[in-house]
Motif scaffolding. Structure first.
Motif, PDB file in Angstrom:
ATOM      1  N   ALA A  35       0.213   1.995 -40.400  1.00  0.00           N
ATOM      2  CA  ALA A  35      -0.765   1.053 -39.761  1.00  0.00           C
ATOM      3  C   ALA A  35      -0.207  -0.068 -38.965  1.00  0.00           C
ATOM      4  O   ALA A  35      -0.660  -1.126 -39.317  1.00  0.00           O
ATOM      5  N   ASP A  36       0.933   0.157 -38.494  1.00  0.00           N
ATOM      6  CA  ASP A  36       1.430  -0.943 -37.534  1.00  0.00           C
ATOM      7  C   ASP A  36       1.050  -0.616 -36.132  1.00  0.00           C
ATOM      8  O   ASP A  36       1.414  -1.549 -35.315  1.00  0.00           O
ATOM      9  N   ARG A  37       0.299   0.417 -35.957  1.00  0.00           N
ATOM     10  CA  ARG A  37      -0.243   0.464 -34.757  1.00  0.00           C
ATOM     11  C   ARG A  37      -1.337   1.515 -34.616  1.00  0.00           C
ATOM     12  O   ARG A  37      -1.298   2.270 -35.665  1.00  0.00           O
ATOM     13  N   PRO A  38      -2.038   1.728 -33.746  1.00  0.00           N
ATOM     14  CA  PRO A  38      -3.191   2.676 -33.496  1.00  0.00           C
ATOM     15  C   PRO A  38      -2.445   3.950 -33.326  1.00  0.00           C
ATOM     16  O   PRO A  38      -1.432   4.348 -32.848  1.00  0.00           O
ATOM     17  N   PRO A  83     -14.010   2.099 -30.732  1.00  0.00           N
ATOM     18  CA  PRO A  83     -14.426   1.232 -31.740  1.00  0.00           C
ATOM     19  C   PRO A  83     -16.138   1.363 -31.726  1.00  0.00           C
ATOM     20  O   PRO A  83     -16.694   1.165 -30.691  1.00  0.00           O
ATOM     21  N   GLY A  84     -16.743   1.419 -32.759  1.00  0.00           N
ATOM     22  CA  GLY A  84     -17.963   1.400 -32.982  1.00  0.00           C
ATOM     23  C   GLY A  84     -18.902   1.726 -34.310  1.00  0.00           C
ATOM     24  O   GLY A  84     -18.049   2.494 -34.940  1.00  0.00           O
ATOM     25  N   GLY A 127      -7.454   1.110 -30.676  1.00  0.00           N
ATOM     26  CA  GLY A 127      -7.431  -0.625 -30.852  1.00  0.00           C
ATOM     27  C   GLY A 127      -7.253  -0.755 -32.349  1.00  0.00           C
ATOM     28  O   GLY A 127      -7.063  -1.925 -32.570  1.00  0.00           O
ATOM     29  N   SER A 128      -7.443   0.217 -33.243  1.00  0.00           N
ATOM     30  CA  SER A 128      -7.332  -0.332 -34.764  1.00  0.00           C
ATOM     31  C   SER A 128      -6.079   0.173 -35.409  1.00  0.00           C
ATOM     32  O   SER A 128      -5.864   1.600 -35.071  1.00  0.00           O
ATOM     33  N   TYR A 314     -13.533  -2.770 -40.656  1.00  0.00           N
ATOM     34  CA  TYR A 314     -13.672  -1.238 -40.419  1.00  0.00           C
ATOM     35  C   TYR A 314     -13.622  -1.050 -38.703  1.00  0.00           C
ATOM     36  O   TYR A 314     -14.513  -1.809 -38.035  1.00  0.00           O
ATOM     37  N   HIS A 315     -12.910  -0.261 -38.328  1.00  0.00           N
ATOM     38  CA  HIS A 315     -12.521   0.158 -36.732  1.00  0.00           C
ATOM     39  C   HIS A 315     -12.537  -1.198 -35.877  1.00  0.00           C
ATOM     40  O   HIS A 315     -12.609  -1.289 -34.969  1.00  0.00           O
ATOM     41  N   ARG A 316     -11.579  -2.002 -36.622  1.00  0.00           N
ATOM     42  CA  ARG A 316     -11.152  -3.240 -35.911  1.00  0.00           C
ATOM     43  C   ARG A 316      -9.758  -3.598 -35.809  1.00  0.00           C
ATOM     44  O   ARG A 316      -9.076  -2.779 -36.698  1.00  0.00           O
TER      45      ARG A 316
END
Length: 347
Positions: A35-38, A83-84, A127-128, A314-316
């Motif tokens: 989780a250091d990048r999308p 995202p959404g 983007g997350s 979430y998703h951010r």
């Protein structure tokens, strides 16, 4: 003998033994690496390959073989990975062509027996970095591999990292169809956003209309002050034994993990998917890769910390490793390892 389950091994004893061997620091390291990048096959393919390499390396160190399973699909309904909110009509897409890769892993010596599959998706939305969604699930899967790889006799368990979950469970849909044809998998456990927990009251949300459809579960969550300190175990009648097993194992882990079990009333198979059109709140119960297995007629369970109904990140871009609870995530991994090793779905 565990009288509640009719199984040889004592479920709490196995959970306590695996808890002694589990290590929250290992799960944290896995989440921090991933989780250091999308990670998206289309938008960040280098990150996906990097994540695949990490997963394959960790599985090999735990004694598992890994097979890359590339796939290509055309004109598949799904959604966008921007995202959404997952069920928003704005996310619906018809994918002209998609090419991805699932990772399948197994233990030497476990071949030829009916198999329980434990799965988690490797990709994120654009983007997350996806610490909770879904590096938490992959980290739990890797810890499960370490725990089960150390048992005296290899259990009949396989592991899979799915691609393109955020595009509409594309990788899982490919895998479920193939595994149904091969009759190799009799049950599936899905790890979906399993790392976010909080004991603060009022932090657990309920979907609109949820209380009307599932009044008992809604009342129990409200009675606990709407605290997000539990794992939601979503199952169907075909997998209720797995839900019971998981709850018993989670109660014996350290720390004990509260489980809220929720039975999706729909049948497995295509009819169950269509039934969601009549009762929209139940569609929230099929928001991950396990839904592809339900639709293929394979008993399945989803484990989740309820994603956007608990996690404001979430998703951010803020879904980062420091926001997860690694002791509780470890308890999730332990309970899932016990369940995968002992669950014997009807074939």
């Amino acid at each position: 003998m565990d009288p509640a389950m009719g199984l040889g091994p004592d479920v709490p004893a196995l959970a306590r033994e695996l808890t002694r061997r589990a290590d929250p620091l290992r799960l944290r390291r896995d989440v921090e690496f991933l989780a250091d990048r999308p990670r998206t096959r289309r938008g960040a393919p280098e990150a996906m390959l990097r994540a695949e390499t990490h997963v394959t390396r960790e599985l090999a160190a735990a004694g598992w073989w890994t097979e890359r399973q590339p796939f290509e699909v055309r004109w598949r309904p799904g959604c966008t990975d921007r995202p959404g909110v997952p069920l928003s009509p704005l996310r619906v897409r018809l994918h002209r062509r998609l090419a991805g890769t699932n990772l399948l892993a197994g233990l030497p010596g476990a071949d030829g027996r009916p198999t329980v599959l434990v799965g988690a998706h490797l990709d994120t939305v654009e983007g997350s970095p996806g610490a909770d969604d879904n590096a938490s699930g992959i980290a739990a899967l890797l810890e499960i591999a370490r725990l089960l790889g150390g048992l005296p006799r290899p259990p009949a368990v396989a592991l899979m990292c799915f691609d393109m979950e955020e595009l509409g469970f594309i990788g899982a849909r490919v895998a479920a169809r193939a595994l149904r044809r091969e009759r190799r998998v009799t049950g599936m456990i899905c790890l979906e956003s399993v790392g976010c927990f909080t004991t603060e009251p009022g932090t657990q949300l309920l979907p609109p209309g949820f209380g009307a459809v599932f009044p008992g579960v809604a009342a129990a969550v409200r009675a606990d002050g709407l605290r997000g300190d539990f794992t939601l175990v979503v199952h169907r009648r075909s997998s209720d034994a797995a839900a019971l097993l998981w709850g018993r194992a989670a109660g014996a882990a350290e720390p004990p993990m509260p489980a809220v079990t929720l039975c999706d009333p729909r049948p497995d198979g295509p009819l169950g998917a269509l039934a969601g059109l009549a009762v929209p709140p139940v569609n929230h119960l099929g928001r991950s890769d396990h839904a592809a297995f339900w639709n293929a007629g394979i008993p399945a369970v989803m484990l989740t910390a309820t994603a956007n109904f608990r996690n404001p990140r979430y998703h951010r871009p803020t879904d980062i490793p420091d926001t997860l609870d690694y002791r509780r995530l470890t308890a999730v991994a332990v309970a899932t390892a016990v369940t995968a090793a002992l669950w014997r779905p009807a074939s």
